[in-house]
Design an enzyme around this catalytic site. Sequence first.
Site, short mmCIF file in Angstrom:
data_model
loop_
_atom_site.label_atom_id
_atom_site.label_comp_id
_atom_site.label_asym_id
_atom_site.label_seq_id
_atom_site.Cartn_x
_atom_site.Cartn_y
_atom_site.Cartn_z
N HIS A 1 0.87 -1.20 0.00
CA HIS A 1 0.00 0.00 0.00
C HIS A 1 0.89 1.23 0.00
CE1 HIS A 1 -3.78 2.22 1.48
NE2 HIS A 1 -2.85 3.14 1.29
N HIS B 1 1.52 5.39 -1.68
CA HIS B 1 1.13 6.57 -2.48
C HIS B 1 2.38 7.16 -3.11
CE1 HIS B 1 -2.95 6.74 -0.75
NE2 HIS B 1 -2.35 6.21 0.31
N LYS C 1 -9.39 -0.70 -5.75
CA LYS C 1 -9.44 -0.08 -4.44
C LYS C 1 -10.81 0.51 -4.16
CE LYS C 1 -8.01 1.90 -0.63
NZ LYS C 1 -6.78 2.33 -0.04
N HIS D 1 -10.41 0.58 1.89
CA HIS D 1 -10.20 1.60 2.94
C HIS D 1 -11.37 1.45 3.89
CE1 HIS D 1 -8.73 5.56 4.52
NE2 HIS D 1 -9.89 5.42 5.12
N HIS E 1 -4.39 -0.96 5.84
CA HIS E 1 -3.94 -0.19 7.01
C HIS E 1 -4.87 -0.32 8.20
CE1 HIS E 1 -6.76 2.53 5.09
NE2 HIS E 1 -5.88 3.04 4.25
N ASP F 1 1.52 2.57 3.51
CA ASP F 1 0.67 3.76 3.36
C ASP F 1 1.52 5.02 3.42
OD1 ASP F 1 -1.59 5.23 2.90
OD2 ASP F 1 -2.37 5.06 4.94
C1 NCD Z 1 -3.58 9.04 2.15
C2 NCD Z 1 -3.16 10.10 1.13
O1 NCD Z 1 -2.60 11.12 1.56
O2 NCD Z 1 -3.38 9.90 -0.06
N1 NCD Z 1 -3.54 9.60 3.47
C3 NCD Z 1 -3.42 8.92 4.62
O3 NCD Z 1 -3.52 9.53 5.69
N2 NCD Z 1 -3.18 7.64 4.64
C4 NCD Z 1 -4.93 8.53 1.80
C5 NCD Z 1 -5.27 7.22 2.46
O4 NCD Z 1 -4.67 6.19 2.15
O5 NCD Z 1 -6.18 7.19 3.29
ZN ZN Z 2 -3.20 5.12 1.73
#
Ligand code: NCD
Ligand code: ZN
Length: 346
Positions: A14, A16, A100, A137, A175, A248
């Site tokens: 996971h 970003h 997702k 999520h 998460h 995450d």
């Molecule tokens: C994530 C993001 O910033 O894209 N933020 C987070 O707090 N984890 C989004 C997410 O995965 O919930």
């Molecule tokens: Zn995330």
Amino acid sequence: MTISLTITRPDDWHLHLRDGAMLKAVLPETARHFGRAIIMPNLVPPVVTGAQAAAYKDRILAALPEGMRFDPLMVLYLTEDTDPADVAAAHASGLVTSVKLYPAGATTNSASGVQNFDKVRPVLEKMAEIGMPLCVHGEVTNHEVDIFDREAVFIDRVLDPIRKATPGLRVVMEHITTKDGVDYVKSNPKDLGATITTHHLIINRNHILVGGIKPHYYCLPVAKREEHRLALRAAATSGDARFFLGTDSAPHVDAAKESGCGCAGCFTATNTMALLAHVFEEEGALDTLEGFASKNGPAFYRLPENDGTITLTKQETAVAFPEKIESGDGPVTVFDPGYPVFWTVT
Ligand code: NCD
Ligand code: ZN
């Protein structure tokens, strides 16, 4: 004394990576240690179709520095208009690994998420048929539900009904932050796994709020009480193959975090493996770290384990991780566990 531990090259289930200048800045932080990552599709606009996933994958590979190897595992963002045939074709071609599900409004860039779960039933049924995992999520967004209860309520009101209505659907609870999440995974042995982040093994809600508000510890799902952190640590270090690493890691520039309405997300890509070695050593469980970071994820996703290894070494002096990385759009603060760490990755 120097301790060292060599493990199969890990994956991040996971992550970003964003796009543009931020992508270029953060991608090497992950690719340095990880073989693959499940790439979150919450761009603006989101990655909804197979064609958008193919274009995003090309941009990721173009941003990868010369000489680094990294395999981005692409994910489609589920909307009420998602076409089951497009999902199935993108999966069959090997382009897309999972879908997702964001409840609308649950987190950063989730406005296009699902409001009416009946509308996505045909996609979920197709996914169950082809064995394609759904990444979830797991938080309800109803205003009357307290933010600290949103995961537990989601399990009862949304996740369990979806799973019962769609036998064979393979779900990753992303998460997880609560003992309720851990218990739900443990009591449902079939078709269910969960990712756990590095930061949720380290912080509880006091870290965010005691002694002044700490925006760099604010993420979603928000860190919960200490009993929940302890349940996550027990699950991650237990050796149970249904729990695996999904950092995450979610970069936002400091100006967006340190603000009157700060963004959610902890950026942990840079020091995750060192922090995990610290946590697993504290729990007397260094022997289960390889399962958590490198083996349980591929087993759930039915993918081969990575070639190659990384070596974690505990040194005599505390490691100086960079406090921030420069993104081109501004600095991004690297997650600080609040204590010295002696592990490095080579
Ligand atoms: C994530 C993001 O910033 O894209 N933020 C987070 O707090 N984890 C989004 C997410 O995965 O919930
Ligand atoms: Zn995330």
